[in-house]
Enzyme design. Structure first.
Site: not given
Length: 732
Positions: A596, A671, A703
Site C-alpha cells: 500500500s 482492488d 487490497h
C-alpha cells in the site's frame, strides 16, 4: 510476469521447523485471539468473537461467566448461518473495516437489558438469548447494513436498499423510516471516505432515550465515475464505481433528525458551505441536543456544532484550527459529561492531549512530549479519566488514570515492557486489557480500576499445547534501537537476527510502511510469526519508523506536508546505511518490501536511491496520488489544482524508468481502494522505456491479498524472487 516458482509443499516438515503452510495455517500460531470483547450490561458475562481452531478466519460468539469463569459458545456461525453470499455493499464495508477475510460472526450488539444480543450473520439478522436460543429477525436477499439495538432497547435498526429501517425489538414488522434512498442517494450509511479515512462506520445515530434518530443522507451524483474492472479467475466484472479522487467532487451530505417512525423530519443546518466533511455525530447524554463535528474540505478547521433537534438550527460551540503547514487529525477520544462539559483530545500544543471544555473555558489535563492515543473510560462520579498513551516509552502503549481535579498527573496502571490496549464498561468500573510483547503473543485479562489483574480472560501462555510451543526453541529476540534523522529527530528501529555464525554476513529483509495517518510500526508488541519465519530462512528482519508517521507529535508528523516521497525515503535510507555499517550484514544484500503506502515507498526508494537496495517488492502501490481519495490525499498534499507541483513530485510512476534494481510488483486485480490502474501506470512506463521488472497479479483479490492457500502463494512468490535476486545471488 514473474515465473510461478513458489516452492513445492514439503512432504512433512521436521517437528519444530516453521514452514509457510504452518505460518498461515490453522490454528493460528499466535494462539486464540478473541475479538470484540464486551461486558454485558450487568457485568456478569464477558462476550467475545473467537476463531475456530480448524478455520482461523471464521468467528463464533462466546460468553464467559465473570463470576465462575465458565465459558460456552452462544452462537455457532456454521449451525446458525445460511452460508449466503454477502452483498457487494457489505463486502465493501468489510474491506473498509479491514476484515474482508473474516467469516462467520464479525460484529454483535448487546440489548441494554442484557437479555439478548443482536447478531448479524451471512447478510441477515438474528437475536440470540443467553440460553443459546436464536431467533431469525430478517430473511431478505438484499442484506442489512449497520445493524444496532437502540440505546433504550426499543428497536432494532439497519440499512436496507439504501434506506434506514426500524423494527420493534419486542416484535413486529420492520418499516422503512426513510424512503428517498436509491440510485445515487443513501440514507443511514457512511460514505466511502468516511469509512476508509475518517474511521466513521455508520450514518445514523439514536438519541439516548430512543425518542429521535439522526440520519445522514448523502448523494453520490457529483462524484466522478471510475470504470473499475474486477478481474477474476472465471471472468471479469466491471463496476461503475463513484470514487472521489483527489481534487474531484465529494458526495453531497445532509443530516436529518426524525422520530423512530420517520415522522417529524427536520434538516440540520450544517452551514452555507456544502463542501464539508461530516466527521462525527453524537447526542448529549440527556438527548437534548445533537453535537456535530464539521470538518472543512482542507482539513485545517474543525467546528463543533450544537444542534436543536426540534428546529435543526445549529451554533458553533468552539473551533479547532491547524497550525501552519499542518492539518487536523480526527479522533474518537472525547466524552460529553452529564454536567454539560466536554472531555476532548486536541493536538493544539503539538502533542495529542486531553482537555476539559467547560462553559467556554479550557483546562489541559495531560501534558508533555508524549501522546494520548485514546480515551478509554470516564468515571464521572469520581472525576477520573482513563487514557492510553506513550508517556513512559514511545514503543509502549500504557493505560493511565487522570483525575480532572489534578491536571498534569497521569498514573500508569499497566505493566512496562508491553504494548497494551484497553476497553472499559460504560460505568468505568472494570478494565479489559489486551497486551503483548515480542516474546508473548496477545493476552487478555480483566482488571479493576487500579489496574490489578482480577482474572485471565485469555492467558495464551506459550506452554505445551499452545500452537507456537513447538517453535519456541528457535524463537529469536527482537532488538530495538534509535538513529538520528537529518533534522536531528530520533528514529526508532527494530531488528530480529538469525542465530549468528562468527564472521558470516547475512541478507536483510527490510520491511517498511512509511505513510502518515496510520499507527506506528515499531512497537514492543507481538509482531506475528512471519518475521520469525524469515529469520529461520537466513534473513535479518528490520524496520524503522520514519518522519511523517503517527504517535510522535505534530512536528514529527508534519514534515510530510506537501512532501510525500521525501523525508520518508531519506529516513529509510538512514536505516539502510546503518544496516550496512553492521559487521554481520551483507551490505550488497538488503532487500526492501512494503504494501500500500509501503508499496509506493518501495518504488520511490528505488527511484531516488538507486543501488542502495539489492531488490524491492512493491505491493498494491499508489503510483499517482490523483488516483487516490480526497480525504487522505488532500490532507497531506492539498488540492492538486492549487499545488500541482506537490502532486507531480510525489508520483511514483513518472520516474519508473529510473529504476535499475530488481523489482517485483504485486497487486490484487479487484482492488477497489488502490485501483489496479496505479500499478498499470508504472508497468506501462517501465515497458515503454524498456525498464526490467517482474510482476504477480492476483485475480479476484482486493487490497488484501491473503487467505488459505493465497497467503502461501503470495509469500512463496515474494521469497522466491528475493532468494533469487538477493539472498542466493552470487557476489559480483
Amino acid at each position: 510476469m514473474a515465473a510461478d516458482k513458489t516452492p513445492a509443499k514439503a512432504a512433512q516438515a521436521p517437528a519444530g521447523v516453521l514452514t509457510l503452510d504452518r505460518v498461515f495455517g490453522s490454528p493460528d500460531l499466535s494462539g486464540t485471539q478473541p475479538r470484540a470483547l464486551r461486558l454485558s450490561p450487568d457485568g456478569t458475562l464477558l462476550t467475545s468473537l473467537r476463531p475456530r481452531a480448524d478455520e482461523k478466519e471464521r468467528f463464533d460468539l462466546w460468553a464467559r461467566d465473570t463470576r465462575t469463569g465458565a465459558e460456552r459458545m452462544l452462537v455457532d456461525s456454521k449451525k446458525v448461518g445460511s452460508g449466503a453470499e454477502l452483498t457487494e455493499a457489505e463486502k465493501m464495508q468489510r474491506e473498509r473495516a479491514r476484515i474482508a477475510g473474516s467469516k462467520g460472526i464479525v460484529a454483535y450488539d448487546w440489548a441494554p437489558d442484557g437479555k439478548s444480543i443482536l447478531v448479524p450473520l451471512d447478510g441477515d439478522l438474528y437475536l440470540a438469548s443467553l440460553t443459546g436460543a436464536v431467533q431469525r429477525l430478517t430473511n431478505t436477499p438484499g442484506g442489512e447494513l449497520n445493524p444496532v439495538i437502540s440505546p433504550a432497547g426499543g428497536f432494532v435498526s439497519f440499512v436496507r436498499d439504501q434506506n434506514l429501517w426500524v423494527q420493534p425489538l419486542a416484535g413486529g414488522a420492520a418499516r422503512a423510516v426513510t424512503n428517498g434512498g436509491g440510485g445515487t442517494v443513501h440514507f443511514g450509511e457512511a460514505e466511502f471516505v468516511a469509512q476508509e479515512e475518517m474511521d466513521r462506520r455508520t450514518g445514523y445515530w439514536w438519541s439516548p432515550n430512543d425518542r429521535m434518530v439522526a440520519v445522514e443522507r448523502f448523494d453520490e451524483a457529483p462524484v466522478h465515475v471510475f470504470t473499475r474492472a474486477a478481474i477474476g479467475a472465471s471472468g471479469t466484472k466491471t463496476f461503475e464505481q463513484r470514487y472521489p479522487a483527489a481534487g474531484t467532487p465529494n458526495v453531497l451530505v445532509d443530516l436529518y433528525v426524525m422520530r423512530p417512525d420517520g415522522t417529524g423530519q427536520v434538516k440540520v443546518d450544517l452551514g452555507k458551505d456544502p463542501d464539508i466533511y461530516l466527521a462525527r455525530v453524537d447526542w448529549l447524554p440527556d438527548g437534548s441536543a445533537l453535537i456535530v463535528q464539521r470538518q472543512s474540505r482542507d482539513q485545517r478547521t474543525l467546528d463543533v456544532l450544537k444542534v436543536d433537534p426540534a428546529t435543526g438550527k445549529s451554533q458553533v460551540l468552539f473551533t479547532e484550527k491547524a497550525g501552519a503547514k499542518s492539518w487536523l487529525n480526527l479522533s474518537d477520544a472525547y466524552h460529553w459529561m452529564k454536567d454539560g462539559s466536554l472531555i476532548w483530545r486536541s493536538e493544539r500544543d503539538g502533542f495529542g492531549h486531553i482537555y476539559r471544555w467547560n462553559k467556554g473555558k479550557w483546562t489541559q489535563l495531560t501534558k508533555g512530549p508524549w501522546v494520548v492515543t485514546d480515551l478509554v473510560g470516564v468515571d464521572e462520579a469520581k472525576g477520573r479519566l482513563y487514557v492510553s498513551g506513550n508517556k513512559d516509552d514511545v514503543l509502549e502503549q500504557q493505560l493511565y488514570a487522570v483525575d480532572i481535579a489534578k491536571p498534569g498527573v497521569a498514573t500508569r496502571l499497566t505493566e512496562r515492557g508491553w504494548w497494551n490496549g484497553a476497553t472499559m464498561d460504560g460505568a468505568a468500573s472494570r478494565i479489559i486489557v489486551s497486551r503483548s510483547n515480542p516474546k508473548q503473543p496477545g493476552q487478555v485479562y480483566l482488571a479493576d480500576t487500579s489496574g490489578k489483574r482480577l482474572e485471565w480472560i485469555n492467558e495464551n501462555a506459550v506452554v505445551p499445547g499452545h500452537p507456537y510451543y513447538p517453535y519456541l526453541a528457535s524463537h529469536q529476540e527482537t532488538k530495538f534501537g534509535t538513529l538520528k534523522a537529518a533534522d536531528g529527530s530520533t528514529l526508532y528501529w527494530e531488528m530480529v537476527t538469525p542465530k549468528m555464525e562468527a564472521g558470516k554476513r547475512y541478507p536483510v529483509f527490510f520491511e517498511h510502511y512509511g505513510g502518515p495517518g496510520t499507527g506506528q510500526q515499531v512497537t514492543r508488541g507481538w509482531q506475528g510469526v512471519l518475521p520469525q519465519y524469515l529469520v529461520s530462512q537466513g534473513w535479518v528482519y528490520f524496520k524503522i519508523d520514519n518522519r511523517g508517521s503517527y504517535n510522535r507529535g505534530k512536528a514529527f508528523e508534519d514534515q510530510i506536508w506537501h512532501a510525500m516521497g521525501t523525508v520518508e525515503v531519506a529516513d529509510q535510507l538512514a536505516g539502510a546505511n546503518y544496516l550496512k555499517s553492521l559487521p554481520f550484514v551483507d551490505p550488497a544484500k538488503i532487500a526492501t518490501y512494503g504494501w500500500s503506502y509501503g508499496g509506493y515507498m518501495s518504488l520511490k526508494m528505488l527511484e531516488k536511491t538507486p543501488g542502495v537496495y539489492a531488490a524491492a517488492v512493491s505491493g498494491a502501490p499508489v503510483t499517482d496520488w490523483q488516483l487516490y481519495d480526497t480525504h487522505y490525499t488532500e490532507r497531506y498534499l492539498g488540492d492538486p489544482a492549487k499545488d500541482p507541483k506537490s502532486y507531480a513530485s510525489s508520483t511514483a510512476w513518472a520516474e519508473a524508468s529510473k529504476i535499475k534494481d530488481p523489482l517485483l510488483i504485486v497487486h490484487g486485480m479487484s482492488d477497489d481502494n488502490v485501483f489496479l490502474d496505479n500499478s498499470l501506470k508504472a508497468v506501462a512506463e517501465m515497458q515503454k522505456t524498456d525498464t526490467p521488472f517482474e510482476m504477480m497479479f492476483y485475480p479476484g483479490y482486493t487490497h488484501r491479498v491473503g487467505g488459505p492457500g493465497i497467503s502461501q502463494h503470495l509469500w512463496g512468490t515474494i521469497l522466491e524472487f528475493l532468494d533469487r535476486e538477493v539472498k542466493n545471488k552470487p557476489a559480483k
